[in-house]
Design a protein around this motif. Structure first.
Motif, PDB file in Angstrom:
ATOM      1  N   ALA A 311      -7.275  -1.076   2.755  1.00  0.00           N
ATOM      2  CA  ALA A 311      -5.862  -0.849   3.059  1.00  0.00           C
ATOM      3  C   ALA A 311      -5.423   0.555   2.670  1.00  0.00           C
ATOM      4  N   ASP A 312      -5.891   1.061   1.533  1.00  0.00           N
ATOM      5  CA  ASP A 312      -5.498   2.409   1.100  1.00  0.00           C
ATOM      6  C   ASP A 312      -5.989   3.460   2.080  1.00  0.00           C
ATOM      7  N   ASP A 313      -7.219   3.293   2.574  1.00  0.00           N
ATOM      8  CA  ASP A 313      -7.747   4.240   3.561  1.00  0.00           C
ATOM      9  C   ASP A 313      -6.948   4.189   4.855  1.00  0.00           C
ATOM     10  N   LEU A 314      -6.582   2.993   5.288  1.00  0.00           N
ATOM     11  CA  LEU A 314      -5.793   2.860   6.512  1.00  0.00           C
ATOM     12  C   LEU A 314      -4.434   3.521   6.344  1.00  0.00           C
ATOM     13  N   ASP A 315      -3.813   3.333   5.191  1.00  0.00           N
ATOM     14  CA  ASP A 315      -2.513   3.964   4.953  1.00  0.00           C
ATOM     15  C   ASP A 315      -2.643   5.480   4.936  1.00  0.00           C
ATOM     16  N   ALA A 316      -3.674   5.975   4.265  1.00  0.00           N
ATOM     17  CA  ALA A 316      -3.855   7.429   4.186  1.00  0.00           C
ATOM     18  C   ALA A 316      -4.123   8.023   5.566  1.00  0.00           C
ATOM     19  N   ALA A 318      -3.167   6.783   8.492  1.00  0.00           N
ATOM     20  CA  ALA A 318      -1.938   6.718   9.288  1.00  0.00           C
ATOM     21  C   ALA A 318      -0.985   7.839   8.884  1.00  0.00           C
ATOM     22  N   ASP A 319      -0.916   8.140   7.588  1.00  0.00           N
ATOM     23  CA  ASP A 319      -0.039   9.216   7.114  1.00  0.00           C
ATOM     24  C   ASP A 319      -0.520  10.574   7.622  1.00  0.00           C
ATOM     25  N   GLU A 441      -6.246  -1.003  14.274  1.00  0.00           N
ATOM     26  CA  GLU A 441      -5.226  -0.912  13.222  1.00  0.00           C
ATOM     27  C   GLU A 441      -4.351   0.322  13.420  1.00  0.00           C
ATOM     28  N   ARG A 445       0.083   1.591  14.509  1.00  0.00           N
ATOM     29  CA  ARG A 445       0.875   2.321  13.524  1.00  0.00           C
ATOM     30  C   ARG A 445       1.342   3.695  13.992  1.00  0.00           C
TER      31      ARG A 445
END
Length: 660
Positions: A311-316, A318-319, A441, A445
């Motif tokens: 999840a952290d990698d996906l958030d990073a 996307a940012d 994913e 986003r």
């Protein structure tokens, strides 16, 4: 030793005509699967076991010679052992201690031999292993049958007779391993490649290295000398375990005491799971040992391969994508099975998608987001967008130097193999996960923002296509230009074709000029082995016969004259098996890429000229279709005719090595 013909029923087989064998001669004949020495001596006929009891020498290849005491003997051609021409008895022996005799009858001047009714087949170790290969999904074997793999070959023959496998008899074992490599690259399923001991096995090494470095599953099956002569230097005895150690993920000798089903399962599992080479060595004497053991299979041995990014990698990720104005996607061969997901992500981002050369065709060049191939074999479009981008998202790419992904740019790299992440240099965000899952994913986003890169793509394609069109007028008395050839092939090639390309200037020109519309492209990526093209097309054709989703797709191969010359005789293999392959051969009379490299290095151009036959005439002599093209006007009709044929065809295009 004679056969009791009064109490045992016989099956009779015609083995020839009386005129086939003059008085005082012997010859080898075959009845059913039994090889016999047939002799004609003093007006009588006899048939005996053809194998000399010494070392199995073929008596039928010997001669009837007179001994010192006037007695005539069949003399073994290998080591001179003697046998009576009519009784099979050795000198000084008795009739029942010599060669086994079989009844002979002359019927209307035809020679017939009687054999006992064939006993039921006794299951062997190699039957167990062949059945295990089948259970793991192996459907195809490419190879050459020879003296040290006969038992294994017979087990494969039985699987083909049952319709469970298919076999392609090649002319050179290197072609077998290249074909198996291409088959694995296209399908993800291993094919077998079969050889004898010694030189047959070593001939396969190049194709196996191609499979290994490009991560294609392959099953290598090599015969070996008998276990009793390992080591002291018997004929064709080399240390195959050592020879194959570096090129295989799994390599084992099959011994009498082995768990044969388990060895076969492990070879297949390593090939499939590790996407590598599984190798088994079969000593001659082990191949026919009786076995009542069950076959193995994949049930309960392989789990799902999905790895979800954290999840952290996906958030990073996307940012980083949200903050980029000009994101740029590089799609490699590792994304081949999820290309649709990557394209959907690119559409959501409004980002250009370039592919590595190995990934050519994963996105059609006609797609609004397509930027062509990046790197030495690529388009100026892809290079322009990489130079202008402020973020590179690379999916399934290995960062080969031929691709030239700019390391100074911020890079998000996604791969399902952890060792590929940051392999050559650090990246801003390495993401371990399955590429399709990541792309799906992210697509939910991201939003499109920044400049309209899709409009810029249209402009850049227009510039590049104008440039390519201008090259169509290039003319030379030496031959056609590569731009002309691949412009025409772009227009004529079926959109679902499978194209195997070789190595050399022909490959660079294909990457630069041919516009993919959905075709699948196969190449020798990391190994870059010349000669790959045509054997790879044989592997691709076999896959179209074995897999329903590939059935009916046209197979093409492209090579230069240097590459095709490496395995030219495999064209007869294509004819023998009725392979629907169209081969486009660019003939410039030289190793053009090497000449180019010599000039670039300020060396004299040396030893790159080639002496060639008419390859089109060669194709016709082999029994296929061949057409030689020397003018632009003849190119289109020649390609149209070849592509329309259902069988092997070759279009030899005379090209100028300077017009690449």
């Amino acid at each position: 030793m004679s056969l009791d013909t009064e109490t045992q029923p016989l099956d009779w087989y015609k083995v020839g005509h009386v005129d086939d064998l003059p008085e005082g001669r012997v010859k080898t004949v075959t009845a059913r699967t039994t090889t016999l020495c047939l002799s004609h001596f003093q007006g009588q006929w006899a048939a005996m076991d053809n194998r000399c009891p010494h070392q199995g020498g073929p008596l039928g290849e010997g001669s009837i010679e007179q001994g010192v005491e006037g007695q005539c003997w069949i003399r073994c051609p290998w080591h001179g052992w003697d046998f009576d021409p009519l009784t099979g008895a050795p000198p000084g022996g008795h009739e029942d201690t010599g060669q086994q005799l079989y009844p002979v009858e002359i019927r209307d001047d035809e020679v017939w031999v009687g054999l006992e009714a064939e006993p039921p087949h006794e299951r062997t170790t190699t039957d167990v292993m062949a059945e295990t290969f089948e259970a793991w999904g192996v459907r195809r074997v490419f190879g050459m049958v020879g003296h040290s793999n006969l038992g294994l070959a017979d087990a494969i023959r039985r699987r083909t007779a049952e319709g469970a496998m298919s076999y392609v008899a090649i002319r050179h074992e290197g072609a077998a391993s290249f074909a198996a490599s291409a088959y694995g690259k296209l399908t993800g399923v291993p094919a077998g490649c079969l050889s004898i001991a010694g030189p047959g096995a070593t001939n396969m090494l190049t194709g196996l290295w191609d499979a290994k470095v490009d991560r294609a599953p392959v099953l290598a099956l090599t015969g070996q000398v008998q276990t009793q002569v390992f080591g002291p230097g018997a004929f064709q005895d080399i240390d195959l375990a050592s020879a194959f150690d570096a090129v295989t993920r799994f390599s084992q000798i099959v011994l009498p005491s082995s768990n044969h089903a388990e060895l076969a399962s492990l070879a297949c599992k390593n090939a499939i799971v590790e996407r590598d080479v599984g190798h088994l060595i079969f000593p001659d004497d082990v191949q026919t040992i009786s076995s009542d053991k069950p076959a193995g299979g994949p049930q309960g041995r392989v789990g799902p391969a999905t790895i979800r990014a954290g999840a952290d990698d996906l958030d990073a990720a996307a940012d980083m994508i949200a903050r980029a104005d000009r994101p740029f996607i590089v799609m490699g061969w590792g994304a081949k099975d999820v290309a649709a997901d990557v394209i959907a992500l690119a559409e959501a981002m409004g980002a250009p998608v370039a592919t590595t050369f190995k990934g050519k065709g994963l996105i059609p060049d006609t797609h609004p987001n397509a930027a062509g191939v990046l790197g030495r074999s690529g388009t100026p479009i892809a290079s322009w967008f990489m130079n202008e981008c402020d973020l590179i998202l690379t999916l399934g790419s290995s960062f080969a130097n031929h691709t030239g992904i700019e390391p100074s740019k911020p890079i998000i790299q996604v791969d399902f193999e952890r060792m590929q992440l940051g392999k050559f240099h650090p990246v801003a965000l390495p993401v371990w996960g399955e590429i399709g899952h990541f792309a799906r994913e992210m697509a939910g986003r991201v939003t499109r923002h920044g400049p309209d890169q899709i409009a810029e793509l249209r402009e850049r394609w227009a510039i590049w296509r104008d440039e390519k069109t201008s090259r169509l007028s290039d003319e030379s008395p030496r031959g056609l230009s590569a731009a002309t050839l691949f412009h025409t092939l772009t227009e004529l090639c079926p959109e679902d074709a499978i194209i195997a390309v070789d190595v050399g200037n022909n490959t660079y020109s294909f990457g630069r000029y041919f516009e993919a519309k959905g075709q699948s492209v196969l190449m020798s990526g990391y190994l870059g082995s010349i000669g790959f093209g045509f054997p790879a097309a044989m592997g691709a054709w076999a896959a179209t016969q074995d897999f329903e989703h590939l059935r009916g797709r046209k197979v093409l191969s492209i090579s230069g004259d240097g590459g095709f010359g490496q395995y030219a005789m495999e064209f007869t293999t294509a004819v023998r098996h009725g392979m629907n392959i169209t081969h486009v051969l660019m003939n410039n009379g030289q190793l053009g890429k090497i000449s180019k490299e010599q000039r670039a290095g300020e060396f004299e151009v040396w030893q790159t000229d080639l002496v060639n036959p008419s390859f089109a005439a060669f194709a016709r002599l082999c029994g296929g279709h061949g057409h030689k093209v020397t003018t632009n006007d003849d190119l289109r009709p020649a390609l149209e005719e070849a592509l329309a044929l259902d069988g092997p065809s070759l279009v030899e295009v005379m090209t100028d090595p300077e017009l690449v």
